[in-house]
Scaffold this active site. Structure first.
Site, mmCIF file in Angstrom:
data_model
loop_
_atom_site.group_PDB
_atom_site.id
_atom_site.type_symbol
_atom_site.label_atom_id
_atom_site.label_comp_id
_atom_site.label_asym_id
_atom_site.label_seq_id
_atom_site.Cartn_x
_atom_site.Cartn_y
_atom_site.Cartn_z
ATOM 1 N N TYR A 86 1.184 -13.486 0.319
ATOM 2 C CA TYR A 86 1.659 -13.198 -1.035
ATOM 3 C C TYR A 86 2.813 -12.209 -0.973
ATOM 4 O O TYR A 86 3.041 -11.555 0.039
ATOM 5 C CB TYR A 86 0.533 -12.658 -1.930
ATOM 6 C CG TYR A 86 -0.251 -11.491 -1.374
ATOM 7 C CD1 TYR A 86 0.170 -10.171 -1.570
ATOM 8 C CD2 TYR A 86 -1.452 -11.699 -0.674
ATOM 9 C CE1 TYR A 86 -0.557 -9.107 -1.080
ATOM 10 C CE2 TYR A 86 -2.177 -10.641 -0.186
ATOM 11 C CZ TYR A 86 -1.738 -9.343 -0.396
ATOM 12 O OH TYR A 86 -2.458 -8.285 0.097
ATOM 13 N N ARG A 131 0.823 -1.208 0.000
ATOM 14 C CA ARG A 131 0.000 0.000 0.000
ATOM 15 C C ARG A 131 0.857 1.258 0.000
ATOM 16 O O ARG A 131 0.571 2.231 -0.718
ATOM 17 C CB ARG A 131 -0.928 0.015 1.219
ATOM 18 C CG ARG A 131 -1.843 1.242 1.239
ATOM 19 C CD ARG A 131 -2.602 1.354 2.555
ATOM 20 N NE ARG A 131 -3.501 2.494 2.528
ATOM 21 C CZ ARG A 131 -3.135 3.757 2.762
ATOM 22 N NH1 ARG A 131 -1.860 4.033 3.018
ATOM 23 N NH2 ARG A 131 -4.008 4.742 2.709
#
Length: 236
Positions: free
Chosen positions: A213, A107
């Site tokens: 991930y 992010r």
């Protein structure tokens, strides 16, 4: 005719992307952000083709690719036996099917990319909004330091605790899901021996699951542990 004056409240991903879209359209804007500086907040995000297509439209596709990871598949596994229960292909099949890639990103990397293209002369940091009000033709933004700003349009992009949403729409309070997510990032050097490929892994167990991930061009391993929520903890 004068160019409309648009105020965006919040310089997160939504606010930054909106600002770039307005600039692309030749519209004037001002961003109000309550933080004193833009820091590294959050962890992994999964970007569908709808999101990556917008980044391409903004002219940021090449830069996005340098910070992203292209996962090969979604793997859903039994949390106890590690048996693969379901597998969904991602890249490059998603690109072929939808015309835009599927990515994993940090992010903070995504926000940094967006804000690096925002005209910071149009941003006011350390600026907190107290209230908004409107007439038939104008919108007024009241700040906590008693200053009032005037605009044709106000766009609320101020997050989960949005002042705009609470005042304008009076939404129902969030309903508890019964779950809480614990997030962390691990340097790949510490996790490489585990042998995970560039996939999105979902380990499913009774009342618990773990999602894993890669992000930051494969430098970090993102994981999220989801457990029952006891109602005693605040969002960090």
């Amino acid at each position: 005719m004068n160019t409309p004056r648009i105020i965006i409240i919040g310089l997160g991903i939504g606010g930054a992307a909106t600002a770039l879209a307005l600039e692309k359209a030749g519209l004037d804007y001002l961003i109000l952000e309550q933080a004193s500086q833009l820091g590294e907040v959050g962890a992994g995000l999964q970007m569908s083709p709808n999101a990556s297509r917008i980044m391409d439209w903004l002219g940021l596709a090449d830069e996005l690719k340098t910070i992203a990871v292209e996962p090969q598949a979604h793997l859903f596994l039994d949390g106890l036996s590690a048996k693969v229960l379901m597998q969904t292909p991602l890249m490059p099949e998603v690109q072929s099917a939808f015309g835009a890639p599927y990515y994993h990103v940090h992010r903070a990397d995504l926000l940094r990319l967006l804000t690096s293209h925002v005209d910071m002369q149009r941003v006011r940091l350390s600026t907190q909004v107290r209230a908004v009000r409107q007439t038939d033709h104008r919108v007024y933004v009241e700040l906590t330091d008693d200053e009032t700003l005037e605009a044709d349009v106000v766009i609320g992009a101020d997050g989960i605790r949005s002042v705009i949403r609470q005042q304008v729409f009076n939404p129902a309070p969030p309903a508890p899901s019964g779950c809480i997510a614990w997030r962390a990032l691990v340097p790949v050097a510490k996790a490489r021996e585990l042998g995970f490929e560039r996939n999105s892994y979902v380990w499913m167990g009774p009342q618990r699951s773990v999602v894993m991930y890669y992000v930051r061009a494969g430098e970090l391993f993102n994981w999220v542990g989801i457990t029952p929520y006891d109602g005693q903890r605040e969002e960090s």
